[in-house]
Structure formats: structure tokens, C-alpha cells
Design a protein around this motif. Structure first.
Motif, PDB file in Angstrom:
ATOM      1  N   MET A  39       5.612  -0.609 -13.254  1.00 47.97           N
ATOM      2  CA  MET A  39       5.481   0.622 -12.475  1.00 47.97           C
ATOM      3  C   MET A  39       5.183   0.332 -11.006  1.00 47.97           C
ATOM      4  N   VAL A  40       4.404  -0.711 -10.753  1.00 50.75           N
ATOM      5  CA  VAL A  40       4.099  -1.064  -9.361  1.00 50.75           C
ATOM      6  C   VAL A  40       5.373  -1.499  -8.649  1.00 50.75           C
ATOM      7  N   GLU A  41       6.160  -2.320  -9.313  1.00 50.08           N
ATOM      8  CA  GLU A  41       7.422  -2.768  -8.724  1.00 50.08           C
ATOM      9  C   GLU A  41       8.344  -1.595  -8.441  1.00 50.08           C
TER      10      GLU A  41
ATOM     11  N   SER B 102       7.505   1.530  -7.855  1.00 46.66           N
ATOM     12  CA  SER B 102       6.998   2.319  -6.726  1.00 46.66           C
ATOM     13  C   SER B 102       7.241   1.609  -5.395  1.00 46.66           C
ATOM     14  N   ARG B 103       7.063   0.289  -5.382  1.00 46.61           N
ATOM     15  CA  ARG B 103       7.309  -0.463  -4.156  1.00 46.61           C
ATOM     16  C   ARG B 103       8.777  -0.419  -3.750  1.00 46.61           C
TER      17      ARG B 103
ATOM     18  N   SER C 263       3.768   4.972  -2.895  1.00 46.09           N
ATOM     19  CA  SER C 263       2.550   4.434  -3.480  1.00 46.09           C
ATOM     20  C   SER C 263       2.567   4.600  -4.997  1.00 46.09           C
ATOM     21  N   LYS C 264       1.734   3.810  -5.652  1.00 45.49           N
ATOM     22  CA  LYS C 264       1.602   3.951  -7.101  1.00 45.49           C
ATOM     23  C   LYS C 264       1.072   5.334  -7.451  1.00 45.49           C
TER      24      LYS C 264
ATOM     25  N   LEU D 233       3.866   7.718  -7.538  1.00 40.61           N
ATOM     26  CA  LEU D 233       4.649   7.562  -8.771  1.00 40.61           C
ATOM     27  C   LEU D 233       3.993   8.334  -9.909  1.00 40.61           C
ATOM     28  N   TYR D 234       2.680   8.129 -10.080  1.00 40.35           N
ATOM     29  CA  TYR D 234       1.991   8.785 -11.191  1.00 40.35           C
ATOM     30  C   TYR D 234       1.801  10.284 -10.957  1.00 40.35           C
TER      31      TYR D 234
ATOM     32  N   LYS E  62       5.756   5.052 -18.010  1.00 39.94           N
ATOM     33  CA  LYS E  62       7.103   4.489 -17.905  1.00 39.94           C
ATOM     34  C   LYS E  62       8.054   5.190 -18.872  1.00 39.94           C
TER      35      LYS E  62
END
Length: 210
Positions: free
Chosen positions: A32-34, A36-37, A42-43, A46-47, A53
Motif C-alpha cells: 500500500m505504501v508503494e 500511494s508513493r 500520502s498513505k 490512500l486509506y 488492499k
């Protein structure tokens, strides 16, 4: 930029980023971090849009299905007879798949991960679509020719198998999705529906990404 419009853009960017990451690494290895990047968000952003996921994967599935519906609607509206309309649908489908990472990723999701986009679901979906046009507009055979009830079904079955087969082959070798190759293949089809074989092989499964 209005907040609502910005939120829509952020959501679309995340879906596209997820699709690209799924294609590169597969769903299980996509973080998820990948994602968002890659979307340059930002993470937390995303959330805000996706709780997990799995939720994001289903969003990729839904976006891919929407792209397919657009192509299918254009097919339904086509004034062309069945064979020519399916040829045009196939060219449009492969052009869109090559250009649209979300559609490409959606088509590669495992059926249990994203129901509705597995190869057999597509086979049933397109068979029904092609059969409806065959029953409504005819198969494109000689004008005034007698047609049996079995003929539209056999024609729709053959055309479905060709489209699904090319979709599978093109996932490994993009030359199968070339417009000229598709048009040349269609030129080899018999002009009389009665020449179409009664049975066709089942298509193979597409390589899965998650």
C-alpha cells in the motif's frame, strides 16, 4: 480546484497506481505504501479512499468492468452485421487493453480475487452479447439465406472463442493484438455461416497477477 474534483482525481490516481503495481509485482507483493508513493499521494490519502488492499483491488476490478461496458455498448450500437461488429469490437478491445493499465490489470486478476473478470466469465458475457446481436441482426450471411436456430449460436460461439483466444495469446505476445493481424484473421473467416464448425475448443486461462 474544487475539493470534490480533487478527490476524484486522487481516487483515480490510486486505482491507476495500484493497477500498474499489480502488473509489475502481482497483487500479493504490491504494498500500500508503494501504491500511494507511485500515485504521489500520502498513505493517509490512500486509506481515506480505500480501507484495504482488497478494497483497492475491487476498485481496479470495477474500473476495468466499466471500461469493458463502454466497449460493449459501442458494439451493441454498431450498425455492422455480427462478424464485422465483433471484428471492430476486438480491435477496440485490444487497443484499449494495450493503452489502459487498469483494464489490463483487471483482466489479469484471479477470478476469486475479482469475480466477473475471469476468462470464463468473459466468455459467457461475450457469447451472450454476440448471440443477442446474431438473433437480432443476423449473422452476416448471404441476404435472404435460410438460417436455423443453431446457426446464430454456432456463429456466436466461434466468434467468442476467437476473441477470448486472441486475448489470451496477446497477453504473452502483443503481435496478436495488432489491428492489421486481427483484420487479416477476420478476412479468413468463411462468408457463409453454414461453413462455421459446430464445435470450438475452450480457451486457456490468462496468466494471473493476483
Amino acid at each position: 480546484m474544487p475539493t470534490q474534483h480533487r478527490a476524484i482525481q486522487s481516487r483515480q490516481a490510486l486505482i491507476r497506481s495500484a493497477a500498474e503495481t499489480f502488473l509489475e509485482k502481482g497483487v500479493p507483493a504490491a504494498g500500500m505504501v508503494e501504491i500511494s508513493r507511485r500515485a504521489r499521494l500520502s498513505k493517509g490519502a490512500l486509506y481515506f479512499h480505500f480501507t484495504s488492499k482488497d478494497d483497492l483491488t475491487l476498485a481496479v476490478r470495477d474500473a476495468a468492468l466499466e471500461a469493458l461496458r463502454e466497449l460493449e455498448d459501442a458494439f451493441t450500437r454498431s450498425p455492422q452485421p455480427l462478424a464485422a461488429a465483433v471484428r471492430d469490437f476486438t480491435v477496440a478491445l485490444f487497443t484499449r487493453v494495450e493503452a489502459d493499465a487498469v483494464l489490463r490489470a483487471g483482466l489479469r486478476l484471479r477470478p476469486e480475487t475479482a469475480p466477473g473478470l475471469g476468462i470464463y466469465a468473459l466468455e459467457q458475457r461475450w457469447y451472450a452479447l454476440f448471440l443477442d446481436k446474431a438473433m437480432t441482426c443476423g449473422t452476416g450471411g448471404p441476404a435472404g439465406a435460410h438460417t436455423s436456430d443453431a446457426e446464430p449460436r454456432r456463429t456466436a460461439q466461434l466468434l467468442t472463442s476467437i476473441v477470448v483466444g486472441l486475448l489470451h495469446l496477446g497477453s504473452e505476445d502483443g503481435t496478436w493484438w495488432d489491428k492489421e493481424a486481427v483484420v487479416d484473421l477476420w478476412a479468413l473467416l468463411p462468408s457463409a455461416p453454414g461453413c462455421i464448425p459446430a464445435a470450438v475448443p475452450e480457451p486457456a486461462q490468462l496468466p494471473a497477477v493476483g
